[in-house]
Design a protein around this motif. Structure first.
Motif, PDB file in Angstrom:
ATOM      1  N   ILE A 285       0.908  -1.207  -0.110  1.00  0.00           N
ATOM      2  CA  ILE A 285      -0.102   0.039   0.160  1.00  0.00           C
ATOM      3  C   ILE A 285       0.805   1.305  -0.040  1.00  0.00           C
ATOM      4  CG2 ILE A 285      -0.309   0.138   2.465  1.00  0.00           C
ATOM      5  CD1 ILE A 285      -2.897   1.015  -0.461  1.00  0.00           C
ATOM      6  N   LYS A 286       2.079   1.293   0.617  1.00  0.00           N
ATOM      7  CA  LYS A 286       2.962   2.268   0.566  1.00  0.00           C
ATOM      8  C   LYS A 286       3.424   2.525  -0.757  1.00  0.00           C
ATOM      9  CE  LYS A 286       6.133   3.002   3.899  1.00  0.00           C
ATOM     10  NZ  LYS A 286       7.282   3.244   4.773  1.00  0.00           N
ATOM     11  N   THR A 289       0.705   3.942  -3.009  1.00  0.00           N
ATOM     12  CA  THR A 289       0.559   5.017  -2.695  1.00  0.00           C
ATOM     13  C   THR A 289       1.353   6.146  -3.402  1.00  0.00           C
ATOM     14  OG1 THR A 289      -0.819   4.658  -0.676  1.00  0.00           O
ATOM     15  CG2 THR A 289       0.126   7.009  -0.840  1.00  0.00           C
ATOM     16  N   SER A 293       0.314   8.915  -5.955  1.00  0.00           N
ATOM     17  CA  SER A 293       0.502  10.353  -5.401  1.00  0.00           C
ATOM     18  C   SER A 293       1.644  10.992  -6.191  1.00  0.00           C
ATOM     19  CB  SER A 293       0.510  10.379  -3.905  1.00  0.00           C
ATOM     20  OG  SER A 293       1.687   9.882  -3.581  1.00  0.00           O
ATOM     21  N   ALA A 334      -4.063   4.072   2.803  1.00  0.00           N
ATOM     22  CA  ALA A 334      -3.383   5.284   2.110  1.00  0.00           C
ATOM     23  C   ALA A 334      -3.300   6.371   2.884  1.00  0.00           C
ATOM     24  CB  ALA A 334      -4.073   5.184   0.611  1.00  0.00           C
ATOM     25  N   ASP A 335      -4.323   6.822   3.667  1.00  0.00           N
ATOM     26  CA  ASP A 335      -4.424   7.927   4.418  1.00  0.00           C
ATOM     27  C   ASP A 335      -3.248   7.861   5.474  1.00  0.00           C
ATOM     28  OD1 ASP A 335      -6.410   9.266   3.320  1.00  0.00           O
ATOM     29  OD2 ASP A 335      -7.988   8.518   4.595  1.00  0.00           O
ATOM     30  N   LEU A 338      -0.034   8.691   3.636  1.00  0.00           N
ATOM     31  CA  LEU A 338       0.026  10.223   3.446  1.00  0.00           C
ATOM     32  C   LEU A 338       0.418  10.708   4.819  1.00  0.00           C
ATOM     33  CD1 LEU A 338      -3.124  10.848   1.259  1.00  0.00           C
ATOM     34  CD2 LEU A 338      -0.802  10.691   0.459  1.00  0.00           C
ATOM     35  N   ARG A 352      -5.171  12.883  -2.442  1.00  0.00           N
ATOM     36  CA  ARG A 352      -5.959  12.187  -1.460  1.00  0.00           C
ATOM     37  C   ARG A 352      -7.213  11.633  -2.140  1.00  0.00           C
ATOM     38  NH1 ARG A 352      -5.187  11.641   4.067  1.00  0.00           N
ATOM     39  NH2 ARG A 352      -4.060  13.441   3.930  1.00  0.00           N
ATOM     40  N   LEU A 355      -6.448   9.135  -4.765  1.00  0.00           N
ATOM     41  CA  LEU A 355      -5.957   7.716  -4.352  1.00  0.00           C
ATOM     42  C   LEU A 355      -7.486   6.934  -3.833  1.00  0.00           C
ATOM     43  CD1 LEU A 355      -3.009   8.840  -2.140  1.00  0.00           C
ATOM     44  CD2 LEU A 355      -3.022   6.909  -3.738  1.00  0.00           C
ATOM     45  N   HIS A 356      -8.172   7.792  -3.212  1.00  0.00           N
ATOM     46  CA  HIS A 356      -9.455   7.024  -2.504  1.00  0.00           C
ATOM     47  C   HIS A 356     -10.066   6.489  -3.649  1.00  0.00           C
ATOM     48  CE1 HIS A 356      -9.652   9.104   1.704  1.00  0.00           C
ATOM     49  NE2 HIS A 356      -8.281   8.632   1.271  1.00  0.00           N
ATOM     50  N   LEU A 359      -8.431   3.366  -5.774  1.00  0.00           N
ATOM     51  CA  LEU A 359      -8.034   2.174  -4.799  1.00  0.00           C
ATOM     52  C   LEU A 359      -9.348   1.749  -4.658  1.00  0.00           C
ATOM     53  CD1 LEU A 359      -5.529   3.562  -2.110  1.00  0.00           C
ATOM     54  CD2 LEU A 359      -5.245   1.839  -3.639  1.00  0.00           C
TER      55      LEU A 359
END
Length: 598
Positions: A285-286, A289, A293, A334-335, A338, A352, A355-356, A359
């Motif tokens: 997930i890192k 992201t 991003s 993901a939050d 960030l 953000r 990403l949401h 995903l």
């Protein structure tokens, strides 16, 4: 010690040694088709390593975001990661081995910096071969620093050689520094480079002194360069005395969120399967992201970088299922990512919502894929149950994977539920054949590029500037580049646009580009601040962090852009420009493929 302090210590040390801090670049390489992602700090600097003057001078230092997915199956152990930050410094034809080894030793051992006990340091140097001599100089320099001869190891090309980034280009021997973890050696032959974990690499000094040619030979570089790399996550782990990178501040908040969502506890000491699931999810997930991003952030897809991104996301979802997570959970993680990088990379916060949305959409699509795969498995089940060996062939298992994207682990899980086995050997053979075919295709697709310093690639790079400006003049000022990929045979250019270009628009763009080529416009650059560049109307292809000084290339009065180069000297060197395909790349992005004809 924490991550931000380590970043600032490293950068501060080299700025005190007359280096200029430059900004790390995108994880999506610009105009380098030899790699899908930026895998090392040197990639954005290849033109300068080959002699192109850098606007910030000859001594540079930075923190570069890197992505390496070649060892994706190893993620889950103590140190393998798909995303990491690389601390680096460069000398572009300035100092060389003696100065670099002295600085390395000082940064590692001085109490003002890392304060490592010198007796725990072991180093490796290049053993030499038929093409390049043994690096006796580096070994002697390390001894002069105080490293005992028994802690200096001569290793071969597989261990102590770096580069080139492409098929040809700058490369050379390296010297790697290892920290003894003081574990018991695995055998009498245990040494740095052994996989048992006793010795962990902490830094790598590359001495770029050769230029690999197309025939495989090595010529001396016109100027000798230094390129170093220190992995932030691994170094932080070692300095804090942690057993693995997941116990540091860069991962613990993600793991704690996974605990909250899954209801499972992570201590690093539970079952191997549970530990791996937590780590894979946190790592993937890192990385996902970071890809989405990024200033050139992309969406999941079935090709190229988008395919790797999709694979990371779906592996994270699959390992989430192993922890019993059946709901959408990646946007929440993901939050957390960030938040971890809020101060280090504040520009990520703007992505953000993107990403949401992406995903969540990918999780939904994968859920449908899993449902479809399960349906296909159930269709096969009656015949499988008639098999006296109660075994599903690897060929059928691979069909579920290749046709429907159904993971082999889930096929095995379903088979077990019905008292069946899966011929994993046959599946692995089919998968390996598939991987070889994919790699062969990738090698053909990604050969060459700017990293090989070819004039053909330079011509295509120049042509992208003309194409970019032509698109803006035909479609409007709101159009901007969304990615590019260049080989010596063609250019591929992505730009933001929702609709298919009409034949008339394609003809207009081609005509504009060819008019500038026929005009044989002069091409040159000036070094200035990014503010000055914007004031004169220069196009900056991607919003992001810029160095204090940038290069601004002019192509007559037609195109003015911020770019690192290189370019031809006159547009007339390009030949005739021809668009061969215009198509969709992803939602809201179109793609043009074009060639230059002599």
């Amino acid at each position: 010690m924490n991550a931000e302090k380590l970043r600032r210590l490293f950068i501060g040390f080299f700025t005190q040694h007359d280096h200029v801090e430059i900004s790390g670049r995108s994880v999506i390489p610009e105009n380098d088709p030899t790699v899908l992602f930026t895998t090392a700090g040197m990639h954005p600097l290849v033109p300068y390593l080959l002699g192109e003057p850098h606007p910030s001078g000859r001594r540079l230092t930075d923190v570069q975001k890197c992505i390496r997915t070649g060892d994706i199956e190893s993620v889950g152990d103590a140190h393998h990661l798909t995303f990491f930050e690389m601390l680096g410094n460069w000398s572009l034809g300035d100092y060389f081995k003696s100065e670099m080894i002295a600085m390395s030793y000082q940064f590692l051992t001085s109490p003002d910096y890392l304060g490592i006990d010198p007796s725990r340091l072991h180093v490796t140097v290049f053993a030499g071969d038929d093409e390049v001599p043994r690096d006796e100089e580096s070994a002697r320099l390390w001894q002069e620093m105080g490293i005992a001869p028994e802690r200096i190891y001569f290793l071969g090309r597989e261990d102590n050689w770096w580069g080139p980034a492409g098929q040809t280009g700058p490369c050379g021997p390296d010297s790697e520094m290892f920290l003894d973890t003081e574990k018991e050696p695995c055998s009498a032959e245990c040494r740095p480079g052994c996989s048992c974990g006793k010795y962990i690499e902490i830094w790598n000094d590359v001495f770029m002194e050769y230029d690999k040619q197309e025939d495989g030979s090595y010529l001396p570089l016109k100027m000798k360069n230094i390129d170093t790399g220190m992995g932030l996550e691994r170094t932080l782990c070692l300095l804090l005395g942690k057993k693995n990178v997941y116990d540091t501040e860069l991962f613990q908040p993600i793991i704690q969120k996974i605990e909250e969502i899954s209801g499972h506890r992570y201590t690093g000491e539970e079952s191997e399967e549970t530990t791996k699931a937590f780590r894979v999810i946190a790592d993937h997930i890192k990385t996902a992201t970071m890809i989405m991003s990024d200033e050139r952030g992309i969406r999941p897809s079935n090709v190229g970088q988008g395919y790797i991104l999709r694979r990371l996301i779906r592996r994270a979802v699959r390992f989430g299922r192993k922890l019993g997570i059946e709901v959408s959970f990646l946007p929440q993680l993901a939050d957390v990512v960030l938040d971890i990088y809020r101060n280090s990379y504040p520009e990520m916060q703007d992505k953000r919502n993107f990403l949401h949305d992406e995903l969540r959409l990918e999780e939904e699509q994968f859920s449908r894929t899993l449902m479809q795969g399960e349906r296909e498995f159930l269709k096969m089940l009656p015949s499988l149950l008639k098999n006296p060996q109660k075994m599903m062939s690897g060929r059928l298992a691979f069909k579920l994977y290749d046709t429907y994207g159904f993971p082999i682990e889930l096929t095995e899980e379903l088979a077990r539920e019905h008292g069946l086995g899966v011929d994993r050997t046959e599946f692995d053979a089919a998968f390996a054949k598939h991987q070889e075919a994919s790699k062969a295709g990738a090698d053909k697709l990604f050969k060459g590029g700017l990293a090989d310093d070819s004039m053909a690639s330079t011509r295509y790079h120049t042509a992208t500037h003309l194409l970019n400006e032509a698109l803006r003049r035909v479609l409007g000022d709101g159009v901007h580049q969304a990615g590019s990929n260049i080989t010596p045979e063609r250019l591929r250019f992505d730009f933001n646009w929702n609709d298919k270009l009409s034949e008339e628009q394609i003809v207009q763009v081609e005509a504009l580009v060819n008019a500038q080529i026929e005009a044989n416009l002069p091409i040159g650059f000036e070094v200035m601040s990014i503010e000055e560049a914007k004031n004169i109307g220069a196009q900056a292809m991607f919003e992001g962090r810029y160095d204090e000084k940038v290069k601004v290339y002019r192509m007559g009065d037609f195109s003015v852009e911020v770019c690192g180069g290189p370019h031809v000297e006159h547009t007339g060197e390009l030949g005739k420009f021809k668009i061969v395909k215009e198509q969709s790349s992803s939602r809201g992005v179109r793609r043009i493929k074009a060639i230059l004809v002599d």
